[in-house]
Enzyme design. Structure first.
Site, short mmCIF file in Angstrom:
data_model
loop_
_atom_site.label_atom_id
_atom_site.label_comp_id
_atom_site.label_asym_id
_atom_site.label_seq_id
_atom_site.Cartn_x
_atom_site.Cartn_y
_atom_site.Cartn_z
N GLY A 196 44.30 23.51 42.52
CA GLY A 196 44.07 23.71 41.10
C GLY A 196 45.36 24.10 40.42
O GLY A 196 46.34 24.43 41.09
N PRO A 198 48.31 26.15 38.37
CA PRO A 198 48.80 27.51 38.61
C PRO A 198 48.03 28.52 37.76
O PRO A 198 47.64 28.21 36.64
CB PRO A 198 50.26 27.47 38.17
CG PRO A 198 50.58 26.07 37.85
CD PRO A 198 49.35 25.26 37.85
N THR A 200 45.07 29.84 38.20
CA THR A 200 43.61 29.78 38.10
C THR A 200 42.94 30.75 39.07
O THR A 200 41.72 30.83 39.11
CB THR A 200 43.10 28.36 38.37
OG1 THR A 200 43.87 27.80 39.43
CG2 THR A 200 43.22 27.50 37.15
N THR A 203 45.19 32.56 44.71
CA THR A 203 45.61 33.69 45.55
C THR A 203 44.58 34.80 45.48
O THR A 203 44.20 35.39 46.49
CB THR A 203 46.96 34.23 45.05
OG1 THR A 203 47.81 33.13 44.80
CG2 THR A 203 47.58 35.15 46.05
N GLU A 420 51.97 22.51 5.79
CA GLU A 420 50.85 23.18 6.46
C GLU A 420 49.58 23.08 5.62
O GLU A 420 48.49 22.89 6.16
CB GLU A 420 51.18 24.65 6.74
CG GLU A 420 52.35 24.88 7.71
CD GLU A 420 52.20 24.14 9.03
OE1 GLU A 420 51.06 23.91 9.48
OE2 GLU A 420 53.23 23.76 9.60
N ASP A 495 54.20 16.47 15.04
CA ASP A 495 52.92 15.85 14.65
C ASP A 495 52.92 14.37 14.98
O ASP A 495 51.94 13.84 15.51
CB ASP A 495 52.71 16.00 13.14
CG ASP A 495 52.70 17.46 12.71
OD1 ASP A 495 52.35 18.29 13.55
OD2 ASP A 495 53.06 17.73 11.55
P1 ADP Z 1 47.23 31.12 41.46
O1 ADP Z 1 47.34 31.58 42.86
O2 ADP Z 1 46.12 30.14 41.25
O3 ADP Z 1 48.50 30.65 40.85
P2 ADP Z 1 46.73 33.88 40.99
O4 ADP Z 1 45.60 34.11 41.88
O5 ADP Z 1 48.07 34.28 41.48
O6 ADP Z 1 46.78 32.35 40.58
O7 ADP Z 1 46.42 34.56 39.60
C1 ADP Z 1 47.28 35.50 39.02
C2 ADP Z 1 46.52 36.60 38.33
O8 ADP Z 1 45.73 36.08 37.28
C3 ADP Z 1 45.55 37.29 39.23
O9 ADP Z 1 46.17 38.33 39.91
C4 ADP Z 1 44.49 37.79 38.28
O10 ADP Z 1 44.87 39.00 37.69
C5 ADP Z 1 44.48 36.74 37.21
N1 ADP Z 1 43.41 35.75 37.45
C6 ADP Z 1 43.59 34.45 37.72
N2 ADP Z 1 42.42 33.83 37.85
C7 ADP Z 1 41.47 34.75 37.71
C8 ADP Z 1 40.04 34.71 37.76
N3 ADP Z 1 39.38 33.59 38.00
N4 ADP Z 1 39.36 35.85 37.55
C9 ADP Z 1 40.02 37.00 37.29
N5 ADP Z 1 41.37 37.10 37.22
C10 ADP Z 1 42.09 36.00 37.43
ZN ZN Z 2 52.74 19.70 11.01
#
Ligand code: ADP
Ligand code: ZN
Length: 634
Positions: A196, A198, A200, A203, A420, A495
């Site tokens: 997915g 970055p 999301t 980790t 605008e 635009d």
């Molecule tokens: P990835 O590994 O997908 O790049 P991370 O897990 O490192 O993303 O996410 C970084 C931080 O963003 C996490 O430590 C958390 O605080 C927040 N975060 C990301 N996704 C979620 C989620 N689904 N729910 C809650 N917090 C999230």
């Molecule tokens: Zn514009």
């Protein structure tokens, strides 16, 4: 240390053995020893052929007897005074040889050899010990044990990705009680690939699995394995699994696995790809090697699943893939609630509306938004974070910092205000467009001004009408400049680019054009990071028609924008005037100005400020910004 002791032991055994061999050899090759008087006897009675002197040790060889058929023989003796003896032998037919005394040199040489050997053994053992220490440190450094004081992450900390959670729940059950699975002969996947964009929460999810199951968690990044020297990565992988087996059941997490698992056919530079493919091979071998009884689960994350080597996905490796996508509106709300709980917010804050304001935000971006909002509140000395802080934080994240110090000429500001206002009026006039949220002429980041619309729902599919309206709204800026000043500025660059992109996709990708029909003319280089698009090969004629259709669509939208704005030119003027004064207007304020201008147009008496029914320019006006607008504009 065990290595050093072992190697020293081997060294001493070798020394004793080789010393022993030497001794046996010299004993076996030693000549018989005779006394000096025996020698004197031989000298007078037998036929001596050679005498070889080494100091006062002499090797004496006799010729075989010519008459008495006695055999030749050799022995050694010690002579008290070699010079005298030599003088005595002068007249005899004996070959005399002088040797240098080498025994000492040989002994010294041998001693030196053993000392050097000993040093080499010690140095090699120590460096080996150091390397092993480093290697096991490599694995243990990245180990998070369940009870070592780290904050335990659980599924409660993860929101917005319910499908992924559901799919991974089974792994938690397995790690908690492996026997339950082995009893019925079920095998759990050894590897799970989380893919997915970055931020999301990949980790976070991996850590939550470890936290839920209460097992040790090894966390690596693919780039940890890739070093300058070929073979280091591979040996690290082996060490890692050796360590992990000791701590099973456990989870090994490899973030950005594409750093090692990128496709090997990619033809990267020779040495780099060599190291990477060795590392990847080691990983595959290890994963093939451990059985389901080892109770290790390998989780890997990537945001480039498209470039992963296909060997990684074979059965017995990462045979389960879980897609993790940015959250929908409910997911965003849940994530905001999780992170919002960590800060102090006013009690009546509408998190739902904030979630609505942030379409496409990932978990990490939402976490950042909450933090930025808290910073905003702290900076302005508030006790709790409120809605405006979130709004400001969002603008800051999306568009960068306000460039308050930027100096614009009055003329440029006026053009910008018309630009605008043009966007905003079209956005309000067209049906099926997202509602207007905010218009501003405060420069932020690279954008000079902004007209923001707010999607009430997350759109997953866009209709033809919606897209056409979108292009028309984008054209509104340029159309307003053209109408008001009869000139064009570079402000419309973004635009026009965006409009062209939408038009091209409508015709070449989404089959929305009558003439071109439902056919794709461009392909995407897929990937979460959005790759580049390429036109497929086509006949010249087709390319020409496509260009023509794109142009027609864009100009139609532009002309439509011009028509709408020329019909509402009075509103355009009022709105631009208001923007020049207060710089930012929201939807409500827009509606008031709209009502005012309509009033003024229909009601010819409305020429004097006090006549305005909506905003009577009195101090009591509830809308703080509007009251600042001088009534003459309205
Ligand atoms: P990835 O590994 O997908 O790049 P991370 O897990 O490192 O993303 O996410 C970084 C931080 O963003 C996490 O430590 C958390 O605080 C927040 N975060 C990301 N996704 C979620 C989620 N689904 N729910 C809650 N917090 C999230
Ligand atoms: Zn514009």
């Amino acid at each position: 240390m065990a290595i050093l002791a072992r190697n020293l032991f081997i060294f001493f055994i070798f020394t004793i053995f080789s010393g022993g061999c030497y001794l046996i050899w010299t004993i076996e090759h030693r000549l018989p020893e005779r006394t000096y008087s025996e020698f004197r006897y031989c000298l007078s009675h037998h036929d001596i052929s050679d005498m070889s002197f080494t100091g006062n040790r002499v090797v004496i060889s006799h010729r075989a007897g010519e008459t008495d058929s006695s055999p030749g023989f050799t022995y050694i003796t010690t002579v008290p005074n070699p010079e005298e003896l030599i003088a005595e032998l002068k007249d005899k037919d004996i070959r005399i040889i002088f040797n240098k005394d080498r025994s000492e040199i040989i002994l010294q040489g041998l001693a030196l050899f053993y000392i050097v050997l000993l040093i080499i053994v010690i140095v090699l053992s120590l460096s080996r010990i150091k390397k092993e220490e480093q290697e096991s440190k490599f694995a243990t450094d990245k180990l998070i044990m369940p009870n070592d004081g780290h904050k335990v992450v659980t599924f409660k900390d993860v929101a917005g990705i319910p499908e992924a959670l559901e799919e991974l729940e089974e792994i938690v059950v397995f790690l908690k009680n492996p026997a339950q699975f082995s009893q019925v002969g079920a095998t759990i996947p050894k590897g799970v690939l989380l893919q997915g964009p970055p931020g999301t929460g990949k980790t976070l999810l991996a850590r939550a699995i470890a936290g839920e199951a209460g097992v040790p968690f090894y966390s690596f990044s693919g780039s940890d394995f890739v070093e300058m020297f070929v073979g280091v990565g591979a040996s690290r992988v082996r060490d890692l699994f050796k360590e992990a087996k000791k701590n099973a059941p456990c989870i090994v997490f490899i973030d950005e696995i594409d750093a090692v698992g990128g496709s090997r056919s990619g033809g990267a530079s020779a040495s780099g790809s060599d190291e990477r493919s060795q590392t990847l091979n080691a990983l595959l071998v290890e994963m093939d090697g451990f059985g389901s009884t080892d109770n290790i689960i390998v989780l890997a994350a990537t945001n480039r699943p498209d470039i992963l080597d296909s060997a990684l996905r074979r059965p017995g490796r990462f045979d389960r893939q879980v897609n993790i996508l940015p959250p929908d509106i409910n997911g965003r709300l849940n994530i905001l609630q999780i992170h919002g709980a960590k800060i102090k917010m006013v009690s009546d804050i509408d998190l739902h509306q904030i979630a609505q304001m942030c379409p496409g935000f990932t978990g990490a971006e939402l976490a950042n938004l909450v933090n930025e909002a808290a910073l905003m509140a702290a900076r302005s000395g508030k006790k709790a974070v409120d809605f405006t802080d979130f709004e400001l934080a969002r603008d800051r994240i999306l568009m960068g910092v306000e460039r308050k110090g930027m100096i614009m000429t009055e003329k440029d500001r006026t053009i910008l205000a018309y630009h605008e206002a043009g966007h905003a009026i079209i956005a309000k006039s067209l049906p099926d467009a997202d509602p207007l949220h905010k218009i501003t002429i405060i420069p932020r980041g690279r954008a000079l001004g902004q007209t923001q619309q707010l999607a009430l729902i997350d759109r997953h599919a866009y209709s033809y009408i919606y897209l056409k309206n979108r292009i028309t709204i984008l054209m509104g800026g340029r159309a307003a400049e053209d109408l008001a000043f009869n000139q064009r500025s570079t402000g419309a660059q973004g635009d026009i680019l965006q409009a062209t992109e939408i038009a091209t996709n409508m015709i070449c990708k989404w089959g929305m054009n009558e003439t071109m029909g439902p056919q794709a003319f461009i392909i995407d280089d897929s990937g979460f990071l959005g790759g580049s698009s390429q036109r497929l090969s086509m006949a010249n004629e087709t390319a020409k028609t496509i260009d023509h259709e794109i142009k027609t669509l864009l100009t139609t939208c532009y002309e439509n924008a011009v028509t709408i704005l020329s019909q509402k030119f009075y509103l355009l003027k009022s709105l631009a005037g208001a923007l020049l004064q207060v710089e930012t207007l929201d939807n409500e304020e827009f509606d008031m100005i709209l009502a005012c201008t309509e009033n003024k147009k229909t009601n010819s008496r409305h020429s004097d400020e006090s006549d305005c029914t909506i905003c009577p320019a009195s101090q009591s006006c509830i809308h703080s910004k509007i009251k600042k607008i001088s009534p003459c504009i309205l």
